[in-house]
Motif scaffolding. Structure first.
Motif, PDB file in Angstrom:
ATOM      1  N   UNK A  33       0.829  -1.213   0.000  1.00  0.00           N
ATOM      2  CA  UNK A  33       0.000   0.000   0.000  1.00  0.00           C
ATOM      3  C   UNK A  33       0.865   1.267   0.000  1.00  0.00           C
ATOM      4  N   UNK A  34       1.849   1.278   0.902  1.00  0.00           N
ATOM      5  CA  UNK A  34       2.715   2.450   1.025  1.00  0.00           C
ATOM      6  C   UNK A  34       3.500   2.681  -0.263  1.00  0.00           C
ATOM      7  N   UNK A  35       4.065   1.598  -0.794  1.00  0.00           N
ATOM      8  CA  UNK A  35       4.865   1.734  -2.025  1.00  0.00           C
ATOM      9  C   UNK A  35       3.980   2.247  -3.163  1.00  0.00           C
ATOM     10  N   UNK A  36       2.760   1.707  -3.282  1.00  0.00           N
ATOM     11  CA  UNK A  36       1.860   2.148  -4.356  1.00  0.00           C
ATOM     12  C   UNK A  36       1.534   3.635  -4.230  1.00  0.00           C
ATOM     13  N   UNK A  37       1.257   4.074  -3.014  1.00  0.00           N
ATOM     14  CA  UNK A  37       0.978   5.507  -2.805  1.00  0.00           C
ATOM     15  C   UNK A  37       2.180   6.364  -3.197  1.00  0.00           C
ATOM     16  N   UNK A  38       3.360   5.919  -2.774  1.00  0.00           N
ATOM     17  CA  UNK A  38       4.568   6.690  -3.090  1.00  0.00           C
ATOM     18  C   UNK A  38       4.833   6.717  -4.590  1.00  0.00           C
ATOM     19  N   UNK A  39       4.558   5.613  -5.267  1.00  0.00           N
ATOM     20  CA  UNK A  39       4.744   5.567  -6.722  1.00  0.00           C
ATOM     21  C   UNK A  39       3.762   6.489  -7.426  1.00  0.00           C
ATOM     22  N   UNK A  40       2.510   6.449  -6.984  1.00  0.00           N
ATOM     23  CA  UNK A  40       1.486   7.320  -7.588  1.00  0.00           C
ATOM     24  C   UNK A  40       1.882   8.786  -7.449  1.00  0.00           C
ATOM     25  N   UNK A  41       2.424   9.133  -6.288  1.00  0.00           N
ATOM     26  CA  UNK A  41       2.792  10.529  -6.015  1.00  0.00           C
ATOM     27  C   UNK A  41       3.908  11.019  -6.942  1.00  0.00           C
ATOM     28  N   UNK A  42       4.684  10.084  -7.507  1.00  0.00           N
ATOM     29  CA  UNK A  42       5.783  10.485  -8.395  1.00  0.00           C
ATOM     30  C   UNK A  42       5.286  10.893  -9.786  1.00  0.00           C
ATOM     31  N   UNK A  43       4.043  10.477 -10.147  1.00  0.00           N
ATOM     32  CA  UNK A  43       3.443  10.786 -11.469  1.00  0.00           C
ATOM     33  C   UNK A  43       4.407  10.502 -12.618  1.00  0.00           C
ATOM     34  N   UNK A  44       4.988   9.312 -12.626  1.00  0.00           N
ATOM     35  CA  UNK A  44       5.912   8.933 -13.703  1.00  0.00           C
ATOM     36  C   UNK A  44       5.093   8.490 -14.924  1.00  0.00           C
TER      37      UNK A  44
END
Ligand SMILES: [Zn+2]
Ligand SMILES: [Zn+2]
Length: 252
Positions: free
Chosen positions: A227-238
């Motif tokens: 969950x945490x990793x997915x949120x952090x990835x989403x926040x990067x907007x790559x």
């Protein structure tokens, strides 16, 4: 190229299996998961396995695949491809006659089910219709990533790696980058110590690429921190970023 995810997890739980990817029908990238994801006929089409490194979660299905082929009685033969260090580790510590039989001598030394093919980093080689180049990456054991080209399309699979440089110089134009992210950004110290990436480290790696890949496919998450990793990835907007899924099928 078609990509079928047999497993893309950094651990093992129901629904989360270790690294194994089937390219088209006959080429495996790593073999952490094979037999629990592929029926016998599908296993029967595998001809080559590109192994990134010797960690168990990337090689553990090779012995059982070899056994299935011998029991099936077909003439199928499989080439296990890797650097000298990786092949030595598999031969010495996995299929060594003690942990599992040496399937490079079975059913007969003249026509074994498995053969080892040693490759060197940065020397392109062909595997059937694919042109492949290995490049060293940064992990506690000798490890490589693979750039694979078929027709005009190239993909790059990093395998397990911490921050690295050389592979980005060799990347060129990519239809897809399959790259690991194992831990959340708060666990950067552990990620660096164990040769893995976090979302924050991923962003720094992608910034080293001269041309952004069309797709960035994430693998090897620790399910405990998904969950945490997915949120952090989403926040990067790559752009083009997707999380791979066990059982997923992708056209690259
Ligand atoms: Zn590893
Ligand atoms: Zn791994």
């Amino acid at each position: 190229m078609k990509l079928r995810v047999l497993g893309c997890s950094g651990a093992e739980f129901p629904g989360h299996s270790p690294s194994g990817f089937l390219v088209d029908e006959g080429l495996l990238l790593d073999a952490g998961t094979v037999g629990s994801a592929l029926e016998q006929a599908e296993q029967g089409r595998i001809r080559n396995i590109l192994v990134t490194h010797s960690h168990l979660d990337h090689i553990r299905s090779i012995p059982l695949l070899a056994d299935n082929i011998v029991v099936s009685g077909t003439s199928q033969r499989v080439e296990v491809i890797g650097t000298a260090e990786v092949l030595d580790a598999i031969a010495s510590h996995l299929m060594n006659g003690l942990i599992w039989p040496d399937f490079t001598k079975i059913p007969s030394p003249q026509a074994p089910v498995l053969t080892y093919r040693e490759i060197r980093p940065e020397e392109p080689f062909t595997v059937g219709a694919y042109l492949v180049t290995a490049c060293r990456v940064n992990h506690p054991v000798p490890a490589v990533g693979y750039r694979i080209t078929r027709d005009d399309s190239s993909i790059l699979y990093t395998g397990d790696t911490g921050p690295t440089d050389r592979i980005w110089e060799l990347a060129g134009e990519l239809a897809a980058l399959i790259i690991e992210v194992s831990f959340p950004s708060s666990m950067e110290e552990l990620a660096l110590m164990t040769g893995h990436l976090t979302p924050a480290l991923l962003a720094r790696e992608l910034a080293k690429l001269s041309r952004p890949p069309r797709r960035v496919l994430i693998t090897h998450l620790k399910p405990q921190y998904e969950e945490t990793i997915m949120e952090e990835l989403r926040a990067l907007s790559i752009p083009g970023l997707e999380l791979l899924q066990d059982g997923g099928r992708y056209r690259l």
